[in-house]
Design a protein around this motif. Structure first.
Motif, mmCIF file in Angstrom:
data_model
loop_
_atom_site.group_PDB
_atom_site.id
_atom_site.type_symbol
_atom_site.label_atom_id
_atom_site.label_comp_id
_atom_site.label_asym_id
_atom_site.label_seq_id
_atom_site.Cartn_x
_atom_site.Cartn_y
_atom_site.Cartn_z
ATOM 1 N N ILE A 1 16.344 -12.609 0.203
ATOM 2 C CA ILE A 1 15.434 -12.972 -0.895
ATOM 3 C C ILE A 1 14.428 -11.877 -1.242
ATOM 4 O O ILE A 1 13.672 -12.016 -2.183
ATOM 5 N N GLY A 2 14.416 -10.807 -0.481
ATOM 6 C CA GLY A 2 13.471 -9.730 -0.734
ATOM 7 C C GLY A 2 13.810 -8.954 -1.998
ATOM 8 O O GLY A 2 14.915 -9.049 -2.534
ATOM 9 N N ALA A 3 12.849 -8.203 -2.458
ATOM 10 C CA ALA A 3 13.046 -7.377 -3.651
ATOM 11 C C ALA A 3 13.928 -6.182 -3.311
ATOM 12 O O ALA A 3 13.832 -5.616 -2.227
ATOM 13 N N TYR A 4 14.807 -5.838 -4.213
ATOM 14 C CA TYR A 4 15.657 -4.665 -4.039
ATOM 15 C C TYR A 4 15.033 -3.525 -4.817
ATOM 16 O O TYR A 4 14.699 -3.666 -5.979
ATOM 17 N N GLY A 5 14.857 -2.417 -4.163
ATOM 18 C CA GLY A 5 14.237 -1.288 -4.840
ATOM 19 C C GLY A 5 14.388 -0.026 -4.019
ATOM 20 O O GLY A 5 15.264 0.084 -3.179
ATOM 21 N N CYS A 6 13.510 0.890 -4.254
ATOM 22 C CA CYS A 6 13.521 2.155 -3.535
ATOM 23 C C CYS A 6 12.940 1.928 -2.142
ATOM 24 O O CYS A 6 11.784 1.519 -2.023
ATOM 25 N N PRO A 7 13.711 2.211 -1.097
ATOM 26 C CA PRO A 7 13.192 2.008 0.254
ATOM 27 C C PRO A 7 11.936 2.825 0.558
ATOM 28 O O PRO A 7 11.122 2.413 1.372
ATOM 29 N N ASP A 8 11.760 3.955 -0.130
ATOM 30 C CA ASP A 8 10.568 4.765 0.121
ATOM 31 C C ASP A 8 9.327 4.196 -0.550
ATOM 32 O O ASP A 8 8.219 4.675 -0.329
ATOM 33 N N LYS A 9 9.476 3.141 -1.340
ATOM 34 C CA LYS A 9 8.333 2.490 -1.982
ATOM 35 C C LYS A 9 8.155 1.049 -1.521
ATOM 36 O O LYS A 9 7.382 0.302 -2.101
ATOM 37 N N GLN A 10 8.887 0.658 -0.474
ATOM 38 C CA GLN A 10 8.872 -0.735 -0.076
ATOM 39 C C GLN A 10 8.851 -0.865 1.441
ATOM 40 O O GLN A 10 9.605 -0.200 2.131
ATOM 41 N N VAL A 11 7.958 -1.725 1.941
ATOM 42 C CA VAL A 11 7.906 -2.036 3.362
ATOM 43 C C VAL A 11 7.979 -3.557 3.494
ATOM 44 O O VAL A 11 7.181 -4.272 2.901
ATOM 45 N N ASN A 12 8.955 -4.030 4.255
ATOM 46 C CA ASN A 12 9.076 -5.452 4.558
ATOM 47 C C ASN A 12 8.556 -5.675 5.966
ATOM 48 O O ASN A 12 8.948 -4.973 6.889
ATOM 49 N N ILE A 13 7.675 -6.652 6.127
ATOM 50 C CA ILE A 13 7.126 -6.970 7.444
ATOM 51 C C ILE A 13 7.562 -8.373 7.832
ATOM 52 O O ILE A 13 7.327 -9.335 7.108
ATOM 53 N N GLN A 14 8.203 -8.459 8.984
ATOM 54 C CA GLN A 14 8.594 -9.751 9.552
ATOM 55 C C GLN A 14 8.562 -9.593 11.065
ATOM 56 O O GLN A 14 9.233 -8.722 11.614
ATOM 57 N N THR A 15 7.768 -10.396 11.737
ATOM 58 C CA THR A 15 7.643 -10.230 13.177
ATOM 59 C C THR A 15 8.394 -11.278 13.977
ATOM 60 O O THR A 15 8.887 -10.999 15.040
ATOM 61 N N SER A 16 8.461 -12.475 13.464
ATOM 62 C CA SER A 16 9.095 -13.552 14.213
ATOM 63 C C SER A 16 10.388 -13.993 13.529
ATOM 64 O O SER A 16 10.377 -14.396 12.379
ATOM 65 N N THR A 17 11.484 -13.865 14.247
ATOM 66 C CA THR A 17 12.753 -14.330 13.696
ATOM 67 C C THR A 17 13.072 -15.751 14.151
ATOM 68 O O THR A 17 14.065 -16.320 13.738
ATOM 69 N N ILE A 18 12.198 -16.322 14.960
ATOM 70 C CA ILE A 18 12.394 -17.689 15.442
ATOM 71 C C ILE A 18 12.408 -18.684 14.287
ATOM 72 O O ILE A 18 13.170 -19.638 14.273
ATOM 73 N N CYS A 19 11.587 -18.444 13.300
ATOM 74 C CA CYS A 19 11.393 -19.391 12.194
ATOM 75 C C CYS A 19 12.415 -19.246 11.068
ATOM 76 O O CYS A 19 12.404 -20.047 10.142
ATOM 77 N N ILE A 20 13.270 -18.274 11.117
ATOM 78 C CA ILE A 20 14.177 -18.026 9.991
ATOM 79 C C ILE A 20 15.033 -19.252 9.669
ATOM 80 O O ILE A 20 15.257 -19.563 8.513
ATOM 81 N N LYS A 21 15.459 -19.976 10.667
ATOM 82 C CA LYS A 21 16.299 -21.162 10.428
ATOM 83 C C LYS A 21 15.542 -22.253 9.671
ATOM 84 O O LYS A 21 16.132 -23.047 8.973
ATOM 85 N N CYS A 22 14.243 -22.272 9.818
ATOM 86 C CA CYS A 22 13.396 -23.303 9.225
ATOM 87 C C CYS A 22 13.416 -23.243 7.700
ATOM 88 O O CYS A 22 13.623 -24.253 7.040
ATOM 89 N N ARG A 23 13.131 -22.079 7.140
ATOM 90 C CA ARG A 23 13.136 -21.831 5.693
ATOM 91 C C ARG A 23 12.186 -22.724 4.903
ATOM 92 O O ARG A 23 12.365 -22.944 3.716
ATOM 93 N N GLN A 24 11.155 -23.253 5.560
ATOM 94 C CA GLN A 24 10.155 -24.065 4.864
ATOM 95 C C GLN A 24 9.212 -23.158 4.096
ATOM 96 O O GLN A 24 8.710 -22.182 4.628
ATOM 97 N N LYS A 25 8.960 -23.463 2.844
ATOM 98 C CA LYS A 25 8.097 -22.620 2.020
ATOM 99 C C LYS A 25 6.625 -23.004 2.117
ATOM 100 O O LYS A 25 5.760 -22.159 2.013
ATOM 101 N N PHE A 26 6.329 -24.278 2.285
ATOM 102 C CA PHE A 26 4.943 -24.700 2.167
ATOM 103 C C PHE A 26 4.351 -25.332 3.420
ATOM 104 O O PHE A 26 3.160 -25.230 3.639
#
Length: 85
Positions: free
Chosen positions: A25-50
């Motif tokens: 779901i992240g934005a696709y663009g120039c990797p040199d202009k974009q940093v994605n931060i995600q520390t915990s992969t435990i919650c990925i299955k949850c996918r709750q937005k709110f």
């Protein structure tokens, strides 16, 4: 999302991810202009937005101010040769 608009406008971007996949779901663009931060992969299955079903939002709480500051500095260093953002 704002991240997609920033990428479309060719602007530097720091994107924080909680219970979702940045590569999906992240934005696709120039990797040199974009940093994605995600520390915990435990919650990925949850996918709750709110509302965190665990009530602690650990996936977002675990992203530190220091990580964000480091990413800002990283982007600024990589963009220092640009005249404007």
């Amino acid at each position: 999302s704002v991240a997609h608009i920033a990428t479309f406008c060719n602007k530097p971007l720091i994107d924080l991810f909680g219970p979702s996949y940045p590569e999906v779901i992240g934005a696709y663009g120039c990797p040199d202009k974009q940093v994605n931060i995600q520390t915990s992969t435990i919650c990925i299955k949850c996918r709750q937005k709110f509302a965190c079903p665990e009530g602690n939002n650990i996936c977002m709480q675990s992203i530190s101010v220091e990580q964000v500051k480091k990413s800002i500095h990283q982007l600024l260093r990589s963009q220092k040769n640009l005249k404007s953002y």
